[in-house]
Design an enzyme around this catalytic site. Structure first.
Site, PDB file in Angstrom:
ATOM      1  N   THR A  81      -1.664   3.072   4.732  1.00  0.00           N
ATOM      2  CA  THR A  81      -0.680   2.109   5.246  1.00  0.00           C
ATOM      3  C   THR A  81       0.576   2.860   5.700  1.00  0.00           C
ATOM      4  O   THR A  81       1.114   2.613   6.779  1.00  0.00           O
ATOM      5  CB  THR A  81      -0.322   1.064   4.165  1.00  0.00           C
ATOM      6  OG1 THR A  81      -1.524   0.373   3.816  1.00  0.00           O
ATOM      7  CG2 THR A  81       0.712   0.080   4.649  1.00  0.00           C
ATOM      8  N   GLN A 199     -12.316   4.166   6.314  1.00  0.00           N
ATOM      9  CA  GLN A 199     -13.633   3.749   5.786  1.00  0.00           C
ATOM     10  C   GLN A 199     -14.746   4.713   6.191  1.00  0.00           C
ATOM     11  O   GLN A 199     -15.927   4.428   5.972  1.00  0.00           O
ATOM     12  CB  GLN A 199     -13.968   2.323   6.264  1.00  0.00           C
ATOM     13  CG  GLN A 199     -12.990   1.257   5.802  1.00  0.00           C
ATOM     14  CD  GLN A 199     -13.076   0.944   4.304  1.00  0.00           C
ATOM     15  OE1 GLN A 199     -13.982   1.402   3.606  1.00  0.00           O
ATOM     16  NE2 GLN A 199     -12.118   0.180   3.795  1.00  0.00           N
ATOM     17  N   SER A 219      -7.155   7.602   3.348  1.00  0.00           N
ATOM     18  CA  SER A 219      -6.710   7.090   2.055  1.00  0.00           C
ATOM     19  C   SER A 219      -7.624   7.599   0.946  1.00  0.00           C
ATOM     20  O   SER A 219      -8.839   7.673   1.133  1.00  0.00           O
ATOM     21  CB  SER A 219      -6.759   5.557   2.122  1.00  0.00           C
ATOM     22  OG  SER A 219      -6.526   4.997   0.870  1.00  0.00           O
ATOM     23  N   HIS A 221      -7.987   6.313  -2.331  1.00  0.00           N
ATOM     24  CA  HIS A 221      -8.599   5.410  -3.327  1.00  0.00           C
ATOM     25  C   HIS A 221      -9.885   4.752  -2.846  1.00  0.00           C
ATOM     26  O   HIS A 221     -10.639   4.198  -3.640  1.00  0.00           O
ATOM     27  CB  HIS A 221      -7.583   4.370  -3.804  1.00  0.00           C
ATOM     28  CG  HIS A 221      -7.193   3.322  -2.818  1.00  0.00           C
ATOM     29  ND1 HIS A 221      -7.779   2.084  -2.812  1.00  0.00           N
ATOM     30  CD2 HIS A 221      -6.285   3.313  -1.812  1.00  0.00           C
ATOM     31  CE1 HIS A 221      -7.217   1.345  -1.852  1.00  0.00           C
ATOM     32  NE2 HIS A 221      -6.320   2.071  -1.229  1.00  0.00           N
ATOM     33  N   THR A 257       8.644  14.100  -3.014  1.00  0.00           N
ATOM     34  CA  THR A 257       7.846  15.014  -3.842  1.00  0.00           C
ATOM     35  C   THR A 257       6.364  14.663  -3.790  1.00  0.00           C
ATOM     36  O   THR A 257       5.989  13.511  -4.027  1.00  0.00           O
ATOM     37  CB  THR A 257       8.343  14.950  -5.301  1.00  0.00           C
ATOM     38  OG1 THR A 257       9.761  15.162  -5.291  1.00  0.00           O
ATOM     39  CG2 THR A 257       7.670  15.997  -6.163  1.00  0.00           C
ATOM     40  N   CYS A 350      -5.690  -6.986   2.539  1.00  0.00           N
ATOM     41  CA  CYS A 350      -4.298  -6.892   2.996  1.00  0.00           C
ATOM     42  C   CYS A 350      -3.861  -7.995   3.967  1.00  0.00           C
ATOM     43  O   CYS A 350      -2.938  -7.801   4.745  1.00  0.00           O
ATOM     44  CB  CYS A 350      -4.064  -5.543   3.659  1.00  0.00           C
ATOM     45  SG  CYS A 350      -4.447  -4.189   2.584  1.00  0.00           S
TER      46      CYS A 350
HETATM   47  N1  PLP Z   1      -7.043   1.085   6.926  1.00  0.00           N
HETATM   48  C1  PLP Z   1      -8.197   0.549   6.506  1.00  0.00           C
HETATM   49  C2  PLP Z   1      -9.350   0.462   7.460  1.00  0.00           C
HETATM   50  C3  PLP Z   1      -8.344   0.099   5.206  1.00  0.00           C
HETATM   51  O1  PLP Z   1      -9.506  -0.447   4.813  1.00  0.00           O
HETATM   52  C4  PLP Z   1      -7.238   0.198   4.333  1.00  0.00           C
HETATM   53  C5  PLP Z   1      -7.338  -0.317   2.958  1.00  0.00           C
HETATM   54  O2  PLP Z   1      -7.069  -1.438   2.667  1.00  0.00           O
HETATM   55  C6  PLP Z   1      -6.044   0.771   4.800  1.00  0.00           C
HETATM   56  C7  PLP Z   1      -5.993   1.192   6.112  1.00  0.00           C
HETATM   57  C8  PLP Z   1      -4.827   0.917   3.918  1.00  0.00           C
HETATM   58  O3  PLP Z   1      -5.031   1.972   3.033  1.00  0.00           O
HETATM   59  P1  PLP Z   1      -4.044   2.226   1.779  1.00  0.00           P
HETATM   60  O4  PLP Z   1      -4.497   1.279   0.709  1.00  0.00           O
HETATM   61  O5  PLP Z   1      -4.247   3.653   1.416  1.00  0.00           O
HETATM   62  O6  PLP Z   1      -2.666   1.974   2.227  1.00  0.00           O
END
Ligand code: PLP
Length: 409
Positions: A81, A199, A219, A221, A257, A350
Site C-alpha cells: 500500500t 499476488q 508485500s 505478508h 528505520t 481493503c
Molecule cells: N496489492 C494487492 C494486489 C494486494 O492484494 C494487496 C493486499 O491487500 C495490496 C496491494 C496491499 O498490500 P499491503 O497489505 O502490503 O499494504
C-alpha cells in the site's frame, strides 16, 4: 464423496490466503533469531548498527536475485500500500517541481487495480490530473489493444497489475509494456509502467528483467512473512522523487528505520518459495481443478467468470478463484461459512465502500447482482483437498438451503 463425513470432522479451514498467509514457521524462526542477533539500527555508525546494515543489505541482494533485478533498485517500505502510494504521489511531486499544469499529465490505470493504487489515483484525478481507466475483457484480462487505444501524448504512467487479487487473472504485462515502449519511441516521451506484483511473488514464475517494467510493488505478508513489510522496485535509470523526507534510509527514497530482521526473513522466505514454486503451483493447480470440477456439478454455485472453467489455465493463478451463491449477498455467505469455521472473503480486504467491493468483477461485465454475491476462495501451499471438501460440504448443507429459501421469499 461423503460430504457429511467431512462436515462432521470439521476443523478450521483457512481459504483467504490472498488476504494474508498464515505465519510461515521458517520465516518466524528466521525473524526471531535475526531480531535478537541484529537488533541494531541499520543507520547507527557502530558495530551493532553495522551488523544490522549488513543483514539488511544481504536481504536486499537476496531478494533482488529472486526477483531478477539489481540491489539498488529495491526500496523497502511498510508494505505494498505504501509502495503504491509513494509511486502515485511521486507524480504530484514531479508536477509541482516542474510547475506543470496537472491536466497536462495522463495516468492510465486498469479498472482491476487494488484499492491501494486505485484510490490514490482517484485523489490525483480530484486534483486535476487526467485519468483514463482501461477495462478488462469478460475473462478479466486487459488486452494490449485496449491499452494502445488509451495511450496519448500526455501519458506519464500506466498501471496494470500482474495477478489480480480478486479473480486470479494473470495480465499480459510483457506485451502491454511492449506496446507502451513502441508508443513512447514514436512520441519521444518516457512513460512509466508500474505493476503491482503482490499476488505473484513466490507464487508464479516472475522475472522483473524479463517483464521489463519500470516499477513494481510487493508485500511480505502475502507469503507468510511479517505484516508491515514490503518493497518498491524502481528501475535504475528512472529518476523519481518522492515526498518523504527525514532520513537517508533506503537511498533517501523512503526514510525511516528499517525492520532489518523482518526484511531478512521476508527475503529468505521468497528464496524458499522460489525453490518450491513449481511444486506448489502443480499442487495448487490440482486443487483448483478438483474444486472447479466439483462446482461444475453443482447448479447452485457460479464460477466467475463463468467461462473460466473452460479456458486456458495459464491465464489464471491457481491460488485464487471467485465464486457466487446467487441470490445470497457475499457478506452473508462469508458469515455463514465463518460460523462453520471456514474462512473466505468477499474479494479484497481493503474495500472502503460498497461500490468499491464489486468494482473489479463489474468491470469485466459480471452483472452487479452476481458480483454482489461473490466470494473469493484463495489457497496456499498448506491447503488440502480436505479443506476444499469441507467448503463444498458446508456449501451443500448450509448455503444451498439458504439460497432456496431466499429464492422463495
Ligand atoms: N496489492 C494487492 C494486489 C494486494 O492484494 C494487496 C493486499 O491487500 C495490496 C496491494 C496491499 O498490500 P499491503 O497489505 O502490503 O499494504
Amino acid at each position: 464423496m461423503d460430504f457429511f463425513l467431512y462436515y462432521m470432522h470439521m476443523h478450521e479451514v483457512y481459504l483467504d490466503w490472498a488476504a494474508t498467509a498464515p505465519p510461515d514457521t521458517f520465516a518466524l524462526q528466521v525473524q526471531e533469531e535475526a531480531f535478537r542477533e541484529f537488533y541494531g539500527n541499520p543507520s547507527s555508525h557502530h558495530s551493532i548498527g553495522n551488523k544490522a546494515r549488513e543483514l539488511l543489505e544481504q536481504a536486499r541482494s537476496l531478494l533482488a536475485r529472486q526477483l531478477d533485478c539489481r540491489n539498488n533498485e529495491l526500496f523497502f517500505t511498510s508494505g505494498a500500500t505504501e509502495a503504491n502510494n509513494m509511486l502515485v504521489f511521486s507524480l504530484l511531486k514531479r508536477a509541482l517541481t516542474l510547475k506543470k499544469d496537472f491536466s497536462s499529465y495522463t495516468i492510465i490505470i486498469s479498472a482491476i487495480e487494488h484499492a491501494s493504487l486505485w484510490e490514490p489515483v482517484l485523489t490525483l484525478k480530484e486534483l486535476g490530473f487526467k485519468v483514463k481507466v482501461i477495462y478488462p475483457n469478460s475473462m478479466g484480462i486487459i488486452e494490449a489493444d485496449t491499452l494502445t487505444q488509451a495511450l496519448d501524448k500526455q501519458t506519464i504512467m500506466v498501471m496494470v497489475m500482474l495477478v489480480n487479487n480478486e479473480t486470479g487473472a494473470i495480465q499480459p504485462i510483457a506485451e502491454l509494456k511492449e506496446r507502451v515502449m513502441t508508443y513512447s519511441k514514436t512520441n519521444g516521451r518516457k512513460i512509466i509502467f508500474h505493476c503491482d506484483i503482490v499476488q505473484a511473488v513466490g507464487k508464479i514464475p516472475l522475472s522483473l528483467r524479463k517483464l521489463n517494467i519500470d516499477s513494481a510493488s510487493l508485500s511480505a505478508h502475502k507469503l507468510g512473512a511479517a505484516k508491515g513489510i514490503g518493497a518498491l522496485f524502481i528501475k535504475k535509470q528512472l529518476e523519481i522523487d518522492f515526498f518523504y523526507r527525514g532520513g537517508a534510509q533506503e537511498m533517501s527514497k523512503r526514510p525511516g528505520t528499517e525492520n532489518a530482521a523482518g526484511i531478512y526473513s521476508f527475503a529468505k522466505l521468497v528464496e524458499i518459495k522460489q525453490r518450491s514454486l513449481q511444486k506448489n503451483l502443480d499442487t495448487a493447480g490440482g486443487l483448483m481443478s478438483f474444486l472447479m470440477a466439483e462446482i461444475k456439478k453443482s447448479p447452485h454455485i457460479v464460477i466467475l467468470p463463468e467461462k473460466r472453467a473452460d479456458s486456458e489455465t495459464a491465464h489464471y493463478s491457481p491460488y485464487i478463484i471467485p465464486v457466487a451463491f446467487p441470490p445470497l449477498a457475499g457478506e452473508i455467505v462469508v458469515r455463514v461459512l465463518n460460523e462453520h469455521s471456514i474462512f473466505v472473503s468477499t474479494g479484497s480486504a481493503c474495500h472502503s465502500h460498497k461500490k468499491e467491493r464489486t468494482r473489479v468483477l463489474e468491470s469485466m461485465g459480471v452483472p452487479a447482482s452476481l458480483a454482489a454475491s461473490a466470494i473469493r476462495i484463495s489457497t496456499g501451499p498448506e491447503t488440502t483437498r480436505s479443506d476444499l471438501s469441507s467448503f463444498l460440504a458446508a456449501a451443500k448443507t448450509k448455503l444451498f438451503k439458504l439460497q432456496q429459501q431466499t429464492n422463495r421469499d
